[in-house]
Design an enzyme around this catalytic site. Sequence first.
Site, PDB file in Angstrom:
ATOM      1  N   HIS A  55       0.999  -1.736   0.078  1.00  0.00           N
ATOM      2  CA  HIS A  55      -0.080   0.093  -0.024  1.00  0.00           C
ATOM      3  C   HIS A  55       0.985   1.602   0.308  1.00  0.00           C
ATOM      4  O   HIS A  55       1.694   1.263   0.456  1.00  0.00           O
ATOM      5  CB  HIS A  55      -1.290  -0.136   1.409  1.00  0.00           C
ATOM      6  CG  HIS A  55      -0.479   0.274   2.476  1.00  0.00           C
ATOM      7  ND1 HIS A  55       0.301  -1.125   2.992  1.00  0.00           N
ATOM      8  CD2 HIS A  55      -0.194   1.201   3.249  1.00  0.00           C
ATOM      9  CE1 HIS A  55       0.951  -0.813   3.715  1.00  0.00           C
ATOM     10  NE2 HIS A  55       0.780   0.625   4.489  1.00  0.00           N
ATOM     11  N   ASP A  90       1.003   5.041   2.432  1.00  0.00           N
ATOM     12  CA  ASP A  90       0.054   5.540   3.193  1.00  0.00           C
ATOM     13  C   ASP A  90      -0.621   7.344   2.430  1.00  0.00           C
ATOM     14  O   ASP A  90      -0.151   8.014   2.062  1.00  0.00           O
ATOM     15  CB  ASP A  90       1.352   6.165   3.675  1.00  0.00           C
ATOM     16  CG  ASP A  90       1.709   5.005   4.784  1.00  0.00           C
ATOM     17  OD1 ASP A  90       1.101   3.867   4.900  1.00  0.00           O
ATOM     18  OD2 ASP A  90       3.068   4.651   5.382  1.00  0.00           O
ATOM     19  N   HIS A 109       4.843   0.133  -0.244  1.00  0.00           N
ATOM     20  CA  HIS A 109       5.815  -0.225   0.844  1.00  0.00           C
ATOM     21  C   HIS A 109       4.887  -1.634   1.100  1.00  0.00           C
ATOM     22  O   HIS A 109       3.655  -1.365   1.242  1.00  0.00           O
ATOM     23  CB  HIS A 109       6.174  -0.019   1.883  1.00  0.00           C
ATOM     24  CG  HIS A 109       5.356   1.292   2.546  1.00  0.00           C
ATOM     25  ND1 HIS A 109       4.728   2.086   2.178  1.00  0.00           N
ATOM     26  CD2 HIS A 109       4.775   1.019   3.651  1.00  0.00           C
ATOM     27  CE1 HIS A 109       3.864   3.088   2.819  1.00  0.00           C
ATOM     28  NE2 HIS A 109       4.230   2.106   3.948  1.00  0.00           N
ATOM     29  N   ARG A 169       9.460  -8.952  16.159  1.00  0.00           N
ATOM     30  CA  ARG A 169       9.308  -7.662  14.940  1.00  0.00           C
ATOM     31  C   ARG A 169       8.757  -6.700  15.267  1.00  0.00           C
ATOM     32  O   ARG A 169       7.539  -6.666  15.386  1.00  0.00           O
ATOM     33  CB  ARG A 169       9.656  -7.305  13.618  1.00  0.00           C
ATOM     34  CG  ARG A 169       9.803  -6.481  12.734  1.00  0.00           C
ATOM     35  CD  ARG A 169       9.810  -6.378  11.603  1.00  0.00           C
ATOM     36  NE  ARG A 169      10.190  -4.868  10.483  1.00  0.00           N
ATOM     37  CZ  ARG A 169       9.148  -4.162  10.396  1.00  0.00           C
ATOM     38  NH1 ARG A 169       8.199  -4.406  10.052  1.00  0.00           N
ATOM     39  NH2 ARG A 169       9.784  -3.000   9.523  1.00  0.00           N
TER      40      ARG A 169
END
Length: 330
Positions: free
Chosen positions: A201, A203, A258, A270
């Site tokens: 997607h 942002d 990204h 993570r």
Amino acid sequence: MVVASTNPLKRSRTKKTKAVGVPTIDLSLKNQDKSTLLDLIIEACQQCGIFKVVNHGISMDVISSLEKNGLDFFTLPPTEKQIAVGPTVSKPFGYGFRNIGNNGDVGDLEYLLLHANIHHTCPPILSEVVKDYVEVVTDLTCELLDLMAEGLWISDKTIFSRFIRDVRSDSLLRLNHYPPIKNYDPAILNGSGERIGFGEHSDPQILTILRSNDVRGLQICMPDGLWFPVQPDPDAFYVMVGDALQVLTNGRFESVKHRAIANNSLTKPRMSIIFFGAPPLNATISPIQDMISPLNPSLYEPFTWLEYKRAMNASRLSDCRLNLFKRRNQ
Ligand code: GA4
């Protein structure tokens, strides 16, 4: 690194150089050689839509406190996570697990989505550390936006940052927690058989400031469609151009597509902490006058941030929402 070469991460129409990988911007240059700093920032935004900021001046204590408290939160049993968030927080805010947005996107993660200025969206056990973090990351976002305006030779230097400084700004903070591998869930494999943490997607907001621990996962999409892994660097922030900044700059900067691959570590989670700098809901987003000329006519119809959010909420993660607002007559 910005070098003279012939291919990857090319985005600009006029540039003689092309970036390879993600450029690093040393913010301490502002005191030594500001004009070089401005050039590097503009180059990075035009060519890649992403850069890494080092020597950003944000205290590691503020970052580590949010990271530690965030990890403690995600370690709570599921029912306690809901209790910690509280009963008054409603979608899209609060705690989420696996489901992203309203339209069927899934990923191998859990998250907290908070409004940066509506404090009851934050679990009380995190509110102090979140408040401290939002304060400093807002300053960094505004500093970078002011440098971008200056680098673009825009006379009104705070034209972008005023959206974020506005008390009604719709900025968000997201904590994404990607657990270590336990088992493979076939539902989170994409068409190429990759385990997805957070699907591809761009942002929607103006500027994104991302910080992660030292576990890899972030990837950016190259112009040829290949995915390029971004090295985790807990001492730095990754800055990404959002859709709204693409419109404000009339396409001179492009938002970067990204995604996050699911965590491949067997032991370590993570965690990324992401600030999305956004305008107030009633703000109108359209190319600013300095970015329009007879040679560069306006590419987008004006829209309010609320209208853009409605389009977002009706879309899938990978949809290109900006197409809805492109001018057709050129
Ligand atoms: C992507 C960026 C931010 O994480 C976010 C996401 C939002 C959500 O999680 O609710 C969206 C996504 C994001 C864009 C398209 C819609 C809305 C999920 C989704 C499928 C909080 C945002 O602002 O937009």
